[in-house]
Write an enzyme that holds these catalytic residues in place. Structure first.
Site, PDB file in Angstrom:
ATOM      1  N   ASP A   6      24.209  36.917  42.518  1.00  0.00           N
ATOM      2  CA  ASP A   6      23.401  35.966  43.293  1.00  0.00           C
ATOM      3  C   ASP A   6      22.069  36.584  43.738  1.00  0.00           C
ATOM      4  O   ASP A   6      21.072  35.884  43.925  1.00  0.00           O
ATOM      5  CB  ASP A   6      24.140  35.498  44.566  1.00  0.00           C
ATOM      6  CG  ASP A   6      25.628  35.314  44.407  1.00  0.00           C
ATOM      7  OD1 ASP A   6      26.220  35.960  43.529  1.00  0.00           O
ATOM      8  OD2 ASP A   6      26.214  34.550  45.177  1.00  0.00           O
ATOM      9  N   SER A  11      33.454  27.527  48.069  1.00  0.00           N
ATOM     10  CA  SER A  11      34.340  28.690  48.072  1.00  0.00           C
ATOM     11  C   SER A  11      35.780  28.202  47.954  1.00  0.00           C
ATOM     12  O   SER A  11      36.306  27.618  48.897  1.00  0.00           O
ATOM     13  CB  SER A  11      34.121  29.426  49.399  1.00  0.00           C
ATOM     14  OG  SER A  11      34.809  30.627  49.425  1.00  0.00           O
ATOM     15  N   SER A  63      41.803  31.276  45.543  1.00  0.00           N
ATOM     16  CA  SER A  63      42.864  31.268  44.530  1.00  0.00           C
ATOM     17  C   SER A  63      43.753  32.478  44.801  1.00  0.00           C
ATOM     18  O   SER A  63      43.381  33.363  45.578  1.00  0.00           O
ATOM     19  CB  SER A  63      42.253  31.363  43.120  1.00  0.00           C
ATOM     20  OG  SER A  63      42.064  32.715  42.765  1.00  0.00           O
ATOM     21  N   ASP A 103      20.493  38.146  51.801  1.00  0.00           N
ATOM     22  CA  ASP A 103      20.038  36.791  51.451  1.00  0.00           C
ATOM     23  C   ASP A 103      18.695  36.406  52.064  1.00  0.00           C
ATOM     24  O   ASP A 103      18.447  35.218  52.337  1.00  0.00           O
ATOM     25  CB  ASP A 103      21.126  35.769  51.796  1.00  0.00           C
ATOM     26  CG  ASP A 103      22.242  35.801  50.754  1.00  0.00           C
ATOM     27  OD1 ASP A 103      21.919  35.954  49.560  1.00  0.00           O
ATOM     28  OD2 ASP A 103      23.411  35.693  51.136  1.00  0.00           O
ATOM     29  N   TRP A 107      23.515  31.493  38.676  1.00  0.00           N
ATOM     30  CA  TRP A 107      22.543  32.425  39.297  1.00  0.00           C
ATOM     31  C   TRP A 107      22.005  33.373  38.228  1.00  0.00           C
ATOM     32  O   TRP A 107      20.832  33.758  38.253  1.00  0.00           O
ATOM     33  CB  TRP A 107      23.175  33.233  40.423  1.00  0.00           C
ATOM     34  CG  TRP A 107      23.600  32.509  41.681  1.00  0.00           C
ATOM     35  CD1 TRP A 107      24.762  32.712  42.370  1.00  0.00           C
ATOM     36  CD2 TRP A 107      22.875  31.521  42.443  1.00  0.00           C
ATOM     37  NE1 TRP A 107      24.805  31.910  43.490  1.00  0.00           N
ATOM     38  CE2 TRP A 107      23.665  31.166  43.562  1.00  0.00           C
ATOM     39  CE3 TRP A 107      21.635  30.899  42.282  1.00  0.00           C
ATOM     40  CZ2 TRP A 107      23.257  30.225  44.515  1.00  0.00           C
ATOM     41  CZ3 TRP A 107      21.229  29.955  43.225  1.00  0.00           C
ATOM     42  CH2 TRP A 107      22.029  29.622  44.321  1.00  0.00           C
ATOM     43  N   ARG A 117      29.013  29.334  39.393  1.00  0.00           N
ATOM     44  CA  ARG A 117      27.726  29.524  40.070  1.00  0.00           C
ATOM     45  C   ARG A 117      27.163  30.924  39.827  1.00  0.00           C
ATOM     46  O   ARG A 117      25.945  31.106  39.754  1.00  0.00           O
ATOM     47  CB  ARG A 117      27.822  29.213  41.562  1.00  0.00           C
ATOM     48  CG  ARG A 117      26.443  28.963  42.142  1.00  0.00           C
ATOM     49  CD  ARG A 117      26.440  28.204  43.436  1.00  0.00           C
ATOM     50  NE  ARG A 117      27.244  28.789  44.472  1.00  0.00           N
ATOM     51  CZ  ARG A 117      28.427  28.318  44.850  1.00  0.00           C
ATOM     52  NH1 ARG A 117      28.952  27.261  44.268  1.00  0.00           N
ATOM     53  NH2 ARG A 117      29.100  28.914  45.812  1.00  0.00           N
ATOM     54  N   THR A 163      35.602  39.941  41.102  1.00  0.00           N
ATOM     55  CA  THR A 163      35.112  38.657  41.589  1.00  0.00           C
ATOM     56  C   THR A 163      35.298  38.573  43.090  1.00  0.00           C
ATOM     57  O   THR A 163      36.084  39.323  43.679  1.00  0.00           O
ATOM     58  CB  THR A 163      35.806  37.465  40.898  1.00  0.00           C
ATOM     59  OG1 THR A 163      34.977  36.313  41.058  1.00  0.00           O
ATOM     60  CG2 THR A 163      37.189  37.175  41.491  1.00  0.00           C
TER      61      THR A 163
HETATM   62  N1  GLY Z   1      25.410  33.045  47.218  1.00  0.00           N
HETATM   63  C1  GLY Z   1      26.679  32.556  47.590  1.00  0.00           C
HETATM   64  C2  GLY Z   1      27.124  31.404  46.775  1.00  0.00           C
HETATM   65  O1  GLY Z   1      26.497  31.065  45.759  1.00  0.00           O
HETATM   66  O2  GLY Z   1      28.132  30.808  47.157  1.00  0.00           O
END
Ligand code: GLY
Length: 390
Positions: free
Chosen positions: A163, A351, A354, A103, A239, A235, A223
């Site tokens: 991402d 986050s 599940s 990141d 991305w 998300r 996932t």
């Molecule tokens: N890059 C991690 C997220 O989008 O939660």
């Protein structure tokens, strides 16, 4: 093209964009006391961010918000705070504090590349180049991708995640700045590998994709933060939208426009009535599941970016869709009273655990730092001809 419910919706006006940027900039200035020597946590708790040191993957967004607010209102307190945070990012990369992951773009683009582009800050330039060096250190030549997380030797970590597309502009910038093509060559290869594997036949996307460590061959999608394998994590799809727009910006490969349209139209086609997605696109209107407002703003930024490279009719469609999404985010999700939150946008989901995914459970139905950052970026793109940090 797209979702019928879009037709009825209104676009955000320039005056509304200005008002939203005014409130956001005031909120950011109000926060500087608490968040100059420290950073906002990735997510709020009951609407309020707590301070953290410069660790994790999200601190660059807070500095990026300060830069965007500075661009909007020119307040010198913002300039001073953002430049002082550059020093923290410099120390972090020199001392290799929590940088063993991919990141680097999320961290160093909205903080240090922004600082260099806006003010010529040379410490920021050096920090961002060191971050690009760190990022290419995660390239796996067998498989031709940048590994997201974990040990570079471990089979269970041998994967990319969607991402990462947003981490790659740092590499294009580093090649341009240094004159060394090694960064962009790795970015080109990663994009090709990622987009060849994460897009499914129905145009939804895998969050993560594993490769065979011995042969480098694609193995399987899985996932982490989506509801289940085979569903479309909102998300991740967002991305993918912004990531393919940036991929086209830097490579000019025509096929990335087609991929952009596929993933974007899937996203638009799975939005509920108010155009802000549930945290996974599998959920339908009326489901008792939280939204992810950050995905709405990220997708809007991607649409506004890709519209620059499209024929008028298509460009207008995506620009208008972005304006409709941002109208909804601004009217119904943004914070308009500092007493209820020190963030900018409510109802994001970081986050959500599940029974079928592998992530922890935190930051559900809260603000998060990238949601706030991309909200400001989308508004800034609508307010003026913005020179990208990415
Ligand atoms: N890059 C991690 C997220 O989008 O939660």
């Amino acid at each position: 093209m797209g979702n019928e419910c879009l037709v009825e919706k209104e676009c955000i006006t320039r005056e509304e964009v200005k008002e939203a940027l005014e409130f956001a900039s005031e909120q950011i200035i109000r926060n500087l006391g608490e968040f100059t020597d420290q950073f906002q946590n990735a997510f709020s708790e009951n609407g309020f961010y707590k301070p953290i040191d410069n660790v994790g993957w999200t601190t660059g967004f807070w500095t990026g918000e300060i830069w965007l607010a500075y661009e909007f209102c020119g307040d010198k307190r913002l300039l001073k705070a953002a430049n002082s945070q550059v020093g923290s990012f410099y120390n972090r990369i020199v001392n290799k504090v929590d940088v063993d992951h991919h990141d680097m773009g999320f961290l160093y683009t909205p903080s240090c590349v922004a600082a260099y582009k806006l003010t010529g800050n040379l410490e920021a330039r050096e920090a961002a180049i060191l971050a690009a060096d760190q990022l290419i250190g995660r390239y796996q030549p067998k498989g031709k991708f940048i590994q997201a997380w974990g040990s570079m030797e471990d089979v269970k970590d041998y994967r990319l995640i969607i991402d990462c597309l947003l981490n790659l502009p740092l590499l294009y910038w580093a090649s341009k700045e240094t004159g060394n093509d090694k960064y962009q060559e790795i970015a080109d290869k990663h994009i090709h590998t990622a987009l060849s594997n994460v897009i499914r036949e129905d145009d939804s996307t895998w969050h993560t994709f594993f490769f065979n460590k011995e042969t480098g061959m694609p193995n399987h999608g899985a996932t982490c933060q989506g509801y289940r394998d085979g569903s479309a994590w909102a998300r991740g799809q967002a991305w993918g939208i912004y990531g393919t727009a940036l991929a086209y910006r830097y490579t000019k490969r025509k096929e990335y426009i087609d991929i952009f349209k596929r993933v974007t139209n899937y996203f638009i086609g799975h939005l509920p009535e108010d155009l802000v997605p549930y945290w996974d696109l599998e959920f339908l209107r009326g489901d008792a599941e939280p939204r992810d407002s950050s995905s709405a703003s990220i997708a809007a930024c991607g649409m506004l970016e890709m519209a620059k490279y499209m024929e008028k009719e298509e460009a207008d469609y995506y620009k208008q869709t972005a304006k409709k999404i941002m109208k909804s985010v601004t009217d119904h999700y943004s914070v308009n009273d500092y007493k209820i939150s020190n963030g900018l946008v409510l109802h994001s989901t970081y986050s959500k655990h599940s029974p079928y995914n592998t992530c922890g459970h935190y930051g559900v139905d809260e603000c998060n730092s990238w949601g706030d950052y991309f909200y400001m970026e989308a508004l800034t793109r609508l307010y003026k001809d913005w020179n990208l940090y990415w």
